[in-house]
Design an enzyme around this catalytic site. Structure first.
Site, PDB file in Angstrom:
ATOM      1  NE  ARG A   1       5.723  17.232   1.095  1.00 33.53           N
ATOM      2  CZ  ARG A   1       4.877  18.135   1.581  1.00 33.53           C
ATOM      3  NH1 ARG A   1       3.624  18.131   1.257  1.00 33.53           N
ATOM      4  NH2 ARG A   1       5.306  19.069   2.422  1.00 33.53           N
TER       5      ARG A   1
ATOM      6  CG  HIS B   1       3.480  20.506  -2.464  1.00 34.69           C
ATOM      7  ND1 HIS B   1       2.610  19.453  -2.572  1.00 34.69           N
ATOM      8  CD2 HIS B   1       3.221  21.332  -3.502  1.00 34.69           C
ATOM      9  CE1 HIS B   1       1.835  19.642  -3.641  1.00 34.69           C
ATOM     10  NE2 HIS B   1       2.191  20.761  -4.217  1.00 34.69           N
TER      11      HIS B   1
ATOM     12  CE1 TYR C   1       4.151  21.290   5.132  1.00 33.80           C
ATOM     13  CE2 TYR C   1       4.678  23.399   4.116  1.00 33.80           C
ATOM     14  CZ  TYR C   1       4.609  22.027   4.048  1.00 33.80           C
ATOM     15  OH  TYR C   1       5.013  21.372   2.914  1.00 33.80           O
TER      16      TYR C   1
END
Ligand SMILES: Cc1ncc(C[n+]2csc(CCOP(=O)(O)OP(=O)(O)O)c2C)c(N)n1
Length: 399
Positions: free
Chosen positions: A278, A282, A291
């Site tokens: 990705r 998100h 992260y």
């Protein structure tokens, strides 16, 4: 397939190694290298015409452009939220183009590329993310079910649907139907998904579980969730699992087509792990810099699904600059159309929330609707009162 992918991920808590992604590259079905070289696989080869290769490229570019426009619209306050597919175009276009018209797809909230392949108007997703409706539509108009926000729920719906068409005798031949359920790596940790696997296996249901392993479930990396590569889990449920290069549109097409054909011929379920990444957040509410590290993103940028197909087309002289310019112009026009269509979407009334929940009248819902309308009218009345008392020249009207 080569054997070079480690079968066991690193122990939990160990540092994330960039090399891991590199070795994985050689451990799955691949027909197009990141440099755009055509490689062959004895089990999953495809022979396409030049027009079909160009068609795949067009799809990849157009869905990326729709996605970029929707992301921009969200940033400008025109959508409440957007779940971007950036980086996952090949997994979606390859699998989506492998579907036949009679097959049924059960998406998550990120399958804009599959929706495109099914002929669904891009505004359909934008309406839901703008809050104009709840995402409902006739699933049989394009054999594409509603976007599922509840993680994994669609795997149960797909399995139930697959069992239904099997009972209706629509499986077992060349003209048979098959079902595909899309899910993420994080969804494999969900109970619903595991129940769906058990039922699909026990009933030989004609369903393909297509997992886009984009490496993260929001902020949780895949290897926080599993001790074995995801595709190997299928064996424990009793059906085949295969890992494919999810950034290779030809490989995802070939593998999905085979799995759907097996399903339509009555050979039961299978699990495809499309190993991808990705590239964006998100959703637009997320901040991935908290992260994941920039170097990881850069490494995956080199595996970009569009650039590798572009290199192949150029190397093989299947497309020239004129073709690429045409596609860019088409993408610009499409983006303008999506933007204008989004801005022109009619504002819903608050009570429209109660429409189309059930196919017919429903007493309890009707009651809720009336209660809501009565409650709302209190505010409308007090708003009108406030306006009369505060707008100069209207004071007299209070009597
Ligand atoms: C049943 C349920 N639990 C939790 C959530 C919150 N949630 C939304 S997206 C997400 C992560 C999903 O990750 P993955 O399945 O890998 O799909 P991706 O978004 O990466 O495509 C979670 C936990 C939810 N929507 N539904």
């Amino acid at each position: 397939m080569s054997e070079s992918v480690p079968d066991h991920p690193r122990p939990l808590g160990e540092a994330r190694s960039l090399g891991e992604a590199g070795t994985a590259e050689r451990g799955f079905v691949q027909l197009l290298t990141p440099e755009g070289e055509r490689v062959h696989d004895s089990d999953y080869d495809v022979e396409l015409t030049d027009a079909e290769y160009r068609g795949f490229f067009r799809d990849l570019v157009l869905v990326r452009r729709i996605d970029a426009e929707a992301t921009a619209l969200q940033r400008q306050g025109q959508l409440g939220l957007w779940a971007s597919l950036l980086g996952q175009e090949a997994a979606q276009i390859g699998s989506g183009r492998a579907l036949r018209a009679q097959d049924m797809a059960f998406p998550t909230y990120r399958e804009h590329g599959v929706a495109w392949c099914r002929g669904v108007d891009p505004l359909h997703a934008l309406r839901m993310f703008r809050g104009v409706d709840l995402g409902a539509a006739d699933p049989h108009a394009h054999n594409f079910a509603m976007y599922a926000i509840v993680i994994g729920a669609q795997c149960l719906h797909a399995t139930g649907y697959a069992m239904g068409i099997q009972k209706d005798g629509q499986v077992g031949g060349d003209d048979g139907q098959a079902v595909i359920a899309y899910l993420g790596d994080g969804a494999t940790s969900q109970g619903d998904v595991n129940e769906a696997f058990v039922w699909a296996a026990a009933f030989t249901a004609p369903v393909v579980f297509f997992c886009q392993n984009n490496q993260y479930a929001i902020s949780a990396p895949t290897d926080r969730q599993t001790r074995v590569p995801l595709y190997q889990r299928a064996a424990g449920f009793g059906f085949p699992g295969i890992r494919v290069d999810g950034n290779d549109v030809l490989a995802t097409y070939a593998v999905t087509r085979q799995a759907l054909d097996d399903a339509r011929h009555g050979q039961g379920p299978s699990f495809i792990e499309a190993f991808t990444y990705r590239m964006g957040a998100h959703t637009t509410s997320d901040d991935p810099t908290r992260y994941r590290i920039a170097a990881e993103l850069e490494e995956w940028r080199l595996r970009d699904p569009i650039e590798r197909l572009r290199s192949f087309l150029v190397r093989q002289q299947i497309a020239d600059q004129g073709f690429f310019d045409e596609i860019d112009a088409e993408a610009d026009a499409l983006a303008a159309q999506v933007r204008a269509g989004c801005l022109a979407l009619p504002e819903p009334t608050p009570e429209s929330l109660f429409d189309n929940v059930y196919a017919g009248e429903h007493g309890a819902l009707q009651e809720q609707r009336e209660t809501f309308l009565a409650y709302q009218s209190e505010f409308l009345a007090s708003d009108a009162e406030t306006e009369r008392s505060t707008v100069p020249g209207r004071e007299g009207s209070r009597r």
